[in-house]
Design a protein around this motif. Sequence first.
Motif, PDB file in Angstrom:
ATOM      1  N   UNK A   1      14.189   6.010  70.431  1.00 19.51           N
ATOM      2  CA  UNK A   1      15.140   6.723  71.275  1.00 19.51           C
ATOM      3  C   UNK A   1      16.504   6.920  70.655  1.00 19.51           C
ATOM      4  N   UNK A   2      16.809   6.215  69.585  1.00 22.57           N
ATOM      5  CA  UNK A   2      18.082   6.350  68.901  1.00 22.57           C
ATOM      6  C   UNK A   2      17.861   7.139  67.611  1.00 22.57           C
TER       7      UNK A   2
ATOM      8  N   UNK B   1      22.820   6.984  67.012  1.00 24.06           N
ATOM      9  CA  UNK B   1      23.373   7.582  68.218  1.00 24.06           C
ATOM     10  C   UNK B   1      22.237   8.096  69.088  1.00 24.06           C
ATOM     11  N   UNK B   2      22.519   8.255  70.388  1.00 24.07           N
ATOM     12  CA  UNK B   2      21.551   8.900  71.271  1.00 24.07           C
ATOM     13  C   UNK B   2      21.988  10.326  71.567  1.00 24.07           C
TER      14      UNK B   2
ATOM     15  N   UNK C   1      14.496   6.240  66.017  1.00 28.66           N
ATOM     16  CA  UNK C   1      14.035   4.853  66.091  1.00 28.66           C
ATOM     17  C   UNK C   1      14.147   4.415  67.537  1.00 28.66           C
TER      18      UNK C   1
END
Lengths: 692, 251, 262
Positions: free
Chosen positions: A164-165, A177-178, A162
């Motif tokens: 970049x996460x 989390x990334x 979502x």
Amino acid sequence: MATGGYVGKILRLDLTARTSSVIETEKYVQWGGGHGIGSAIFWELCTDKTVTGRDPKNVVTLMTSPLSGTMAPSASGRVEIQGIGTAGYPINWFTRSNFGGRFGGQLKYAGWDGIVLEGKADSPIWIDIINDKAVFRDAKDLWGKDTQETQQLIWELKENEEHGWTEIGKTRDSGRTTQKPAVITIGPAGENQSALGCLVHDAGNAAGQGGFGAVFGSKNLKAISVVGTGSIEIADPAGLFNARIWAKDEYAAAPGQQVEPNGPTFGVDPAPVFLYAKNPDGPMGPQACQGCINGCRARFETGIANESSCQETSMYKAFDVLAHGEGTDASYIATDLVQKMGVNSYELMQGMGYLYALSKMGVLGKGLEIDTDIDMSRIGEADFVIDLVDKISNREDIGEDLADGFVRAAEKWGRLEKDYAAGILDFPYWGYANHGYDPRAELEWGYSSIMGDRDMNEHGFNANFWSVIKHMMAGMEMPVSAEEYAKITTSKMVPYQDDMSMVDYSTENMYSESFAKLVVWQRHYTRFWKQSALYCDFRYPDFTNYNREDNVGITGDGEPKFWNVITGQDITFLDGIELGRKIWNLDNAIWILQGRHRDMVQFASYIYDIPLENSLVGPYYPMAGKVGDEWAYINTLGRSIDRDGFEEWKTHFYNLEGWDVASGWPTRETLEGLDLAFVADALAEAEKLGGV
Amino acid sequence: MVDKDTSSAGEIVPAEKTGTISRRQFFTGVGGLGVGIVLGGTLFNGLLLPDEVIAIPASQGYLLVDSKKCQGCNTCMMACSLTHHGVQSLSLSRIQVIQDPFAKFPDDKYIAQCRQCADPKCVTACPTGAMHVDTETGVRTVDVAKCIGCQECVYACEFNVSRAGWNFEEKHAQKCDLCLNTPFMDAEGGPGGQQACVAACPTGAISFVSEIPVQSDAGYEVNLRDEGWAALGYPIDDEGKVSPAEAALAE
Amino acid sequence: MQRELLFDSATWLVWLAPLLGVLAAGLTTRKDPVVKGDRVLRHDRAAIIEHWTHGIGTTVLLVSGIALGVWFLPALVGSGDPVWTMMDVHFGAVLVFLFGTFYYGTNTLLATKRFREHLPTKDAVEYTKRHYGLLLGFKKFTMPPERKYFESEKMAYILALASTVTIIITGLLKVAAHVMDIPAGVMAIVTPAHDVATVAMLAFFLAHVFFAAVLPMSWPVLRSMFTGYVDLEYAKHEHAGWLAQLGYEDARTEAAVDETAA
């Protein structure tokens, strides 16, 4: 309720039944963390401690500490792994290894203080931990892959992005989390249960010693992956932040600046520690484990041997130079190779020396007494090490002989005693490779290793060797004299702080009670503060720190400060050392049940019979010592260990520990004084209680 | 007490009269007038009023992060979650360091910190003004009490990794506020004070500045590496492509 | 990418809905309860509309609101699109709910006896004890002459009233926050109050649906919420007090009349 820093649960995995259950951390908080908890759990759950490392009844623990995943400087990134190893000789000792990176933090964020592995899966699996769920997954698509491929394949499985996460779970609030999953994996060597197989995490974090790769392989366990999106409670959050800034301002190297050289201690700068014959000098950037005060590695424009530093970079040095007259890319390829293949670079380094010696003697080679298809004349080239690692990983050719380590291979070849005597099999203690800090020169390294179960790999006193060497090489004067070093260092070695002779490495002092005190102190300090609390060996202990006016390091103040501010406890430096003594006694009891006795605590013969003439940097091995009444940095080369002297020293050691001098076994009085009556009872039942 | 209802079915119940307008007439009137006002007002707003342009003040502070100087230790992320929330968490950090251990330098690290945009899309996307610009400091930050959890801000961020984060534990949006609101940091935060990540970074890879940094879509232009850094063996050119050894040869 | 919520693109509908309800009430003709043959008119068309708009609105509001995460409970829908869709559903239900509630409210203000008949009387505790004691099997109790609404229902009405009023005030403030700046300090009370009222409303809702629709003994009166009429025999037993208010004479008296006539 576990105190701050702990997350309260330990994940217990039954690999046979493929089920998981929870152990409450609370039950083990008295053992601190890391090694302490691991030993206590092993004591309880491994009912037959005489099984070998590859037996399904072997119990393996991976344990963090309350400091893991926090801002504690250089104490956040490490994980302690324990169990019966496959490497120890003549007994597969209950042993330990340790790896850095970010796995420990992710495990804590997932809500786990540690993992316990029992049994054996009936087919290859990997464990997929996402927060509180642990899933046993089929590893058929990972088996056979190297450590890099395995990790990249596991990373690809995580979808649900979502913006970049990565979201965990299906709902808005289930966590995100990334970060990529943190994975610890074996390569083909571990899969084939070679004792030279190790565990690798990311590009350059490895648990190399002890043969845990084979242990994982024997359990059909390819890898463990963990994603954690949770948080760790801290007893005094503002206090922790302040403490970190205090450590940075008072003891660390100024950000981004070069500082005066020292051994691996708290105050060094983040220049990568390279021991290649020709160090990489292309573009690179620094890389460190989670939370490090200043890191020790780098990643390169070439992408080759990322995150590798120190010993694994010196692995192929001697032969690279032998073949080419100088260091070449062969060294980088060799280092990169062992990380990807998951092979123990220490065993391989000293092992190649042994194979080379055998080939020079006309014993090892094509059609010779020890027959091999490996072209020994190619040693020093990239293709040689690729071929050798391939044979080791697949247990082919001499790789099959080497599957239980080089010392057992020598035994298999009927050459053990004579090659030891000749000094060409440089494995001085318990079948472990010489670290380069030879027992004959750097006494505490050998003593600590032999009184334990493995090459100790604890650089606390070795830092001084490096400090002197680096100043010598740079033409700089040492900021502390040997006497100042001795004073500063021994003043921190509570409760023995009044005996400066503890760090006197002179031949006159080498079998003394003072020197035994050093080793006793080191066993206890490292068992708790480093292997249980998980303060990194490359930064602690910090005895002398040249960033400070008074050259006094952070050890003694720093360790308890971070422990207390995170957990909310109020322990002293000495309290930790005492807990280390308790854990050390428990470990010894396990070894005694495995068959340990004073009489078997012996170095390989060459340590007694052949004086050491060279260190890994040349004909100089400086340590602090006394010449008459004066302190100086003395050269400790040119001597060997005297057998009788060593026996004297052992007696001092056992007396200081409160163990029976004849057997080396702890007495009931000592054990009960440590609240270990149950250990005394177990030893008594096995008729191995000291003094009975 | 309840009276017997003596009215018969079918009749409109006479309303109690107050003055010259009956209650029924009053409500009918109010209803009708209200409907008319709403419809009329909506029409008016939709067709006749021009869009308002509101000038958004610039932030008084920005974080410059030199990814080539970063050692990937995540201390900044831990400092952020610790000082804002009193716990250690990477997921709750408002600065994110994303790495690939196997990639080639300098592409092995990407740092997603809030760029305190001059035209903050997260602020304009927020329906309730929870994501707003602090009038005193220019900091773009979230008024937690006003956040309705719609995550419009999270999706509005123009950059590949959203700098407007979703706090799934407390269920509200959050983002870098230059430590304006850090209950667990003793020192004063905000543009006039200390930033936890700047203070904690071991290598000095994060720097706080007051002027809008030179930037492109890719990120700020930043080079925090000096001669001291070169002495450690690391490149100090902007691109990170010329090592100190190579630079020495070139001279 | 993001998309605009209906709460933002069509906010005017939220102001329109209640005013439409007010207007509609002004234009509505009411029919009072009356006995008709073997059945009794209990709810006129206006009552049926009030009930179902308010009720369906409430149902969808509860489902969508809980799905979005209420108070300390996490959201049940996924990030992004699912959240926006659920908020749009909530918006739609808000319109129906506001129309229905204001329609009811205005109708009630126009005939305050309709409000009074919903409030508990001094008989509340005694009637409820007798009624439910009997239901639970305690034979010593006799059925009290309940009026149009059971005393227990009238007590529950207080809860429904309080939570509805709170939810509307806080809800309208939350919508207003989309178009004007409402101080954070106010929102810090408004949103938790909205959530507390939601829980109260949920409690009422579950009890109401159980007692009024799930329990088979309530099905006769459930039918009246659709058709408007309830069975006379049922009313004689369950709502004797109500029939007395309507001027109805007991059947025993009629039968006695019949017998004497025979």
